[in-house]
Design an enzyme around this catalytic site. Sequence first.
Site, PDB file in Angstrom:
ATOM      1  N   ARG A  31      -4.277  -5.872  -9.643  1.00 24.05           N
ATOM      2  CA  ARG A  31      -4.333  -7.149 -10.368  1.00 24.05           C
ATOM      3  C   ARG A  31      -5.677  -7.835 -10.197  1.00 24.05           C
ATOM      4  O   ARG A  31      -5.913  -8.898 -10.741  1.00 24.05           O
ATOM      5  CB  ARG A  31      -3.214  -8.067  -9.883  1.00 24.05           C
ATOM      6  CG  ARG A  31      -1.871  -7.531 -10.302  1.00 24.05           C
ATOM      7  CD  ARG A  31      -0.793  -8.573 -10.193  1.00 24.05           C
ATOM      8  NE  ARG A  31       0.423  -8.047 -10.800  1.00 24.05           N
ATOM      9  CZ  ARG A  31       1.636  -8.318 -10.378  1.00 24.05           C
ATOM     10  NH1 ARG A  31       1.814  -9.125  -9.359  1.00 24.05           N
ATOM     11  NH2 ARG A  31       2.683  -7.803 -10.989  1.00 24.05           N
ATOM     12  N   GLU A  43      -1.083   2.120 -13.706  1.00 29.94           N
ATOM     13  CA  GLU A  43       0.118   2.249 -14.536  1.00 29.94           C
ATOM     14  C   GLU A  43       0.692   3.659 -14.465  1.00 29.94           C
ATOM     15  O   GLU A  43       1.901   3.839 -14.437  1.00 29.94           O
ATOM     16  CB  GLU A  43      -0.182   1.881 -16.001  1.00 29.94           C
ATOM     17  CG  GLU A  43      -0.461   0.401 -16.218  1.00 29.94           C
ATOM     18  CD  GLU A  43       0.726  -0.493 -15.857  1.00 29.94           C
ATOM     19  OE1 GLU A  43       1.852   0.006 -15.746  1.00 29.94           O
ATOM     20  OE2 GLU A  43       0.503  -1.698 -15.672  1.00 29.94           O
ATOM     21  N   THR A  49       6.828   5.907  -9.257  1.00 30.82           N
ATOM     22  CA  THR A  49       6.685   5.700  -7.818  1.00 30.82           C
ATOM     23  C   THR A  49       6.722   4.195  -7.520  1.00 30.82           C
ATOM     24  O   THR A  49       6.228   3.405  -8.311  1.00 30.82           O
ATOM     25  CB  THR A  49       5.344   6.320  -7.343  1.00 30.82           C
ATOM     26  OG1 THR A  49       5.231   7.631  -7.903  1.00 30.82           O
ATOM     27  CG2 THR A  49       5.261   6.432  -5.844  1.00 30.82           C
ATOM     28  N   LEU A  86       2.601  11.727  -4.259  1.00 30.76           N
ATOM     29  CA  LEU A  86       3.080  10.833  -5.324  1.00 30.76           C
ATOM     30  C   LEU A  86       4.113  11.520  -6.209  1.00 30.76           C
ATOM     31  O   LEU A  86       4.884  10.864  -6.893  1.00 30.76           O
ATOM     32  CB  LEU A  86       1.911  10.364  -6.204  1.00 30.76           C
ATOM     33  CG  LEU A  86       1.054   9.235  -5.630  1.00 30.76           C
ATOM     34  CD1 LEU A  86      -0.205   9.055  -6.457  1.00 30.76           C
ATOM     35  CD2 LEU A  86       1.835   7.929  -5.599  1.00 30.76           C
ATOM     36  N   GLY A  87       4.117  12.876  -6.176  1.00 30.61           N
ATOM     37  CA  GLY A  87       5.099  13.617  -6.964  1.00 30.61           C
ATOM     38  C   GLY A  87       4.783  13.619  -8.455  1.00 30.61           C
ATOM     39  O   GLY A  87       3.816  12.994  -8.894  1.00 30.61           O
ATOM     40  N   TYR A  88       5.608  14.329  -9.207  1.00 28.85           N
ATOM     41  CA  TYR A  88       5.428  14.431 -10.667  1.00 28.85           C
ATOM     42  C   TYR A  88       3.974  14.742 -11.008  1.00 28.85           C
ATOM     43  O   TYR A  88       3.259  13.925 -11.600  1.00 28.85           O
ATOM     44  CB  TYR A  88       5.864  13.139 -11.375  1.00 28.85           C
ATOM     45  CG  TYR A  88       7.313  12.806 -11.148  1.00 28.85           C
ATOM     46  CD1 TYR A  88       8.304  13.350 -11.959  1.00 28.85           C
ATOM     47  CD2 TYR A  88       7.683  11.970 -10.119  1.00 28.85           C
ATOM     48  CE1 TYR A  88       9.638  13.059 -11.745  1.00 28.85           C
ATOM     49  CE2 TYR A  88       9.023  11.670  -9.889  1.00 28.85           C
ATOM     50  CZ  TYR A  88       9.990  12.218 -10.706  1.00 28.85           C
ATOM     51  OH  TYR A  88      11.302  11.919 -10.486  1.00 28.85           O
ATOM     52  N   TYR A 124       4.696   2.616 -23.482  1.00 28.51           N
ATOM     53  CA  TYR A 124       4.616   1.622 -22.408  1.00 28.51           C
ATOM     54  C   TYR A 124       3.185   1.500 -21.864  1.00 28.51           C
ATOM     55  O   TYR A 124       2.625   0.406 -21.769  1.00 28.51           O
ATOM     56  CB  TYR A 124       5.592   1.964 -21.257  1.00 28.51           C
ATOM     57  CG  TYR A 124       5.238   1.168 -20.039  1.00 28.51           C
ATOM     58  CD1 TYR A 124       5.579  -0.172 -19.968  1.00 28.51           C
ATOM     59  CD2 TYR A 124       4.472   1.729 -19.023  1.00 28.51           C
ATOM     60  CE1 TYR A 124       5.180  -0.944 -18.893  1.00 28.51           C
ATOM     61  CE2 TYR A 124       4.058   0.964 -17.947  1.00 28.51           C
ATOM     62  CZ  TYR A 124       4.426  -0.369 -17.895  1.00 28.51           C
ATOM     63  OH  TYR A 124       3.999  -1.137 -16.851  1.00 28.51           O
ATOM     64  N   ASP A 142       9.244  -1.918 -20.098  1.00 29.90           N
ATOM     65  CA  ASP A 142       9.647  -1.020 -19.011  1.00 29.90           C
ATOM     66  C   ASP A 142      11.065  -1.408 -18.573  1.00 29.90           C
ATOM     67  O   ASP A 142      11.673  -2.311 -19.158  1.00 29.90           O
ATOM     68  CB  ASP A 142       8.635  -1.056 -17.850  1.00 29.90           C
ATOM     69  CG  ASP A 142       8.722  -2.337 -17.041  1.00 29.90           C
ATOM     70  OD1 ASP A 142       9.354  -3.311 -17.530  1.00 29.90           O
ATOM     71  OD2 ASP A 142       8.190  -2.371 -15.926  1.00 29.90           O
ATOM     72  N   CYS A 196      14.742 -11.183 -11.201  1.00 30.92           N
ATOM     73  CA  CYS A 196      15.852 -10.705 -12.035  1.00 30.92           C
ATOM     74  C   CYS A 196      16.173  -9.270 -11.592  1.00 30.92           C
ATOM     75  O   CYS A 196      15.996  -8.311 -12.329  1.00 30.92           O
ATOM     76  CB  CYS A 196      15.468 -10.788 -13.512  1.00 30.92           C
ATOM     77  SG  CYS A 196      16.892 -10.633 -14.601  1.00 30.92           S
ATOM     78  N   CYS A 203      19.009 -15.927  -9.675  1.00 27.21           N
ATOM     79  CA  CYS A 203      18.911 -16.838 -10.823  1.00 27.21           C
ATOM     80  C   CYS A 203      18.464 -18.239 -10.413  1.00 27.21           C
ATOM     81  O   CYS A 203      17.779 -18.924 -11.176  1.00 27.21           O
ATOM     82  CB  CYS A 203      20.247 -16.906 -11.550  1.00 27.21           C
ATOM     83  SG  CYS A 203      20.775 -15.303 -12.154  1.00 27.21           S
ATOM     84  N   CYS A 212      18.785 -18.749 -20.257  1.00 25.66           N
ATOM     85  CA  CYS A 212      19.357 -17.411 -20.070  1.00 25.66           C
ATOM     86  C   CYS A 212      20.845 -17.373 -20.440  1.00 25.66           C
ATOM     87  O   CYS A 212      21.668 -18.057 -19.825  1.00 25.66           O
ATOM     88  CB  CYS A 212      19.170 -16.980 -18.618  1.00 25.66           C
ATOM     89  SG  CYS A 212      19.871 -15.369 -18.286  1.00 25.66           S
TER      90      CYS A 212
HETATM   91 FE1  SF4 Z   1      17.605 -12.876 -14.800  1.00 25.63          FE
HETATM   92 FE2  SF4 Z   1      18.718 -14.765 -16.325  1.00 25.63          FE
HETATM   93 FE3  SF4 Z   1      19.115 -14.791 -13.709  1.00 25.63          FE
HETATM   94 FE4  SF4 Z   1      16.716 -15.353 -14.723  1.00 25.63          FE
HETATM   95  S1  SF4 Z   1      18.566 -16.533 -14.975  1.00 25.63           S
HETATM   96  S2  SF4 Z   1      17.151 -14.066 -12.932  1.00 25.63           S
HETATM   97  S3  SF4 Z   1      16.644 -13.995 -16.475  1.00 25.63           S
HETATM   98  S4  SF4 Z   1      19.789 -13.229 -15.133  1.00 25.63           S
END
Ligand code: SF4
Length: 335
Positions: A31, A43, A49, A86-88, A124, A142, A196, A203, A212
């Site tokens: 990053r 990527e 992995t 790392l495999g693959y 991707y 992804d 998530c 949440c 959500c």
């Molecule tokens: Fe995932 Fe929805 Fe919970 Fe946020 S609120 S962590 S988007 S399930």
Amino acid sequence: MHNISHRMMIGKIRSGLLKWYGKHKRDLPWRKSRDPYRIWISEIMLQQTRVAAVIPYYERFLARFPDVRALAAAPEQELLAAWAGLGYYSRARNLQRAAQKVVELGDFPRDYTTLLSLAGVGDYTASAIASIAFDLPHAVMDGNVVRVLSRLTGARGNVDSLAVRNRLRATAEQLLHPGRAGEFNQAMMELGATVCLPKQPRCGDCPIQRHCVAREHAIENELPLKSAKPSAKRVEKELLVVEKAGKILAWQRTPENPRLAGFWELPEPAQLASASVGERIGEFRHTIVNTNFVCQVFRATVSAAPNGFRWLAKSKMNEVPMSTTAKKALACLAD
Ligand code: SF4
């Protein structure tokens, strides 16, 4: 999607997510740069992995192959040795083929379609490089993003089906921040990786919880729906460590085995009928795709190296690509 309240909701999801990402993103080495070469390598490594496992490889790999020219010109054995663990391994071979093509092109491609034409680069990866390096508006899809989107929109269909995927993709494209595509994509992936979560999403810490659908209906643990996976196969295996004067008996895989061609392996008893097998020195487990191997490791002796085998100096083993199972078996020597 065209009415005012929908636009406002999209605006709130974008700004909430970007603000959260700015504050909570993990400090990961890839990053720190917007160099497409570095983003591409990360990527590809991250495709199959885990992040924690990739970090040390990423740093070492870039120290050894700092740019696309170095990677294009690397001897195969050196490349595989840098990738070992790392495999693959087809990923490493594709990286090199793609690097050679980039050298031919004269510069790293800056558009989705040319990126997609590189070996080992699918939708991707092309979207990730296009958005993170060049801020082009391509949404990444992804596993993490699919999970977030299926919960956010309350998608009750099977996410492995094309129809549901296409719907989620359309949502991802609508949500994507037009001017900050790279950061937005990374924020979505980061949310899936750290908040998530597949099981028990956090949440209460989620910056988009108010929008959500899964959270609203308390069905976040039931989504996403997927096809059932076939259960893993268990295979028992025995490996022999034949040691003589600081050397180990090994054989090298040939190109007929595309996944591990060029890698060195330890013998199995069936390959070494003349060996006399001695004490058991350990056991380890190793999972490849959908097979769980349980390997018993024994010491053995032979009077001479049979055809197809070589003696490798133990001190030189880091310089040749050893398969992960061979490495794990040799680690039993130290126990
Ligand atoms: Fe995932 Fe929805 Fe919970 Fe946020 S609120 S962590 S988007 S399930």
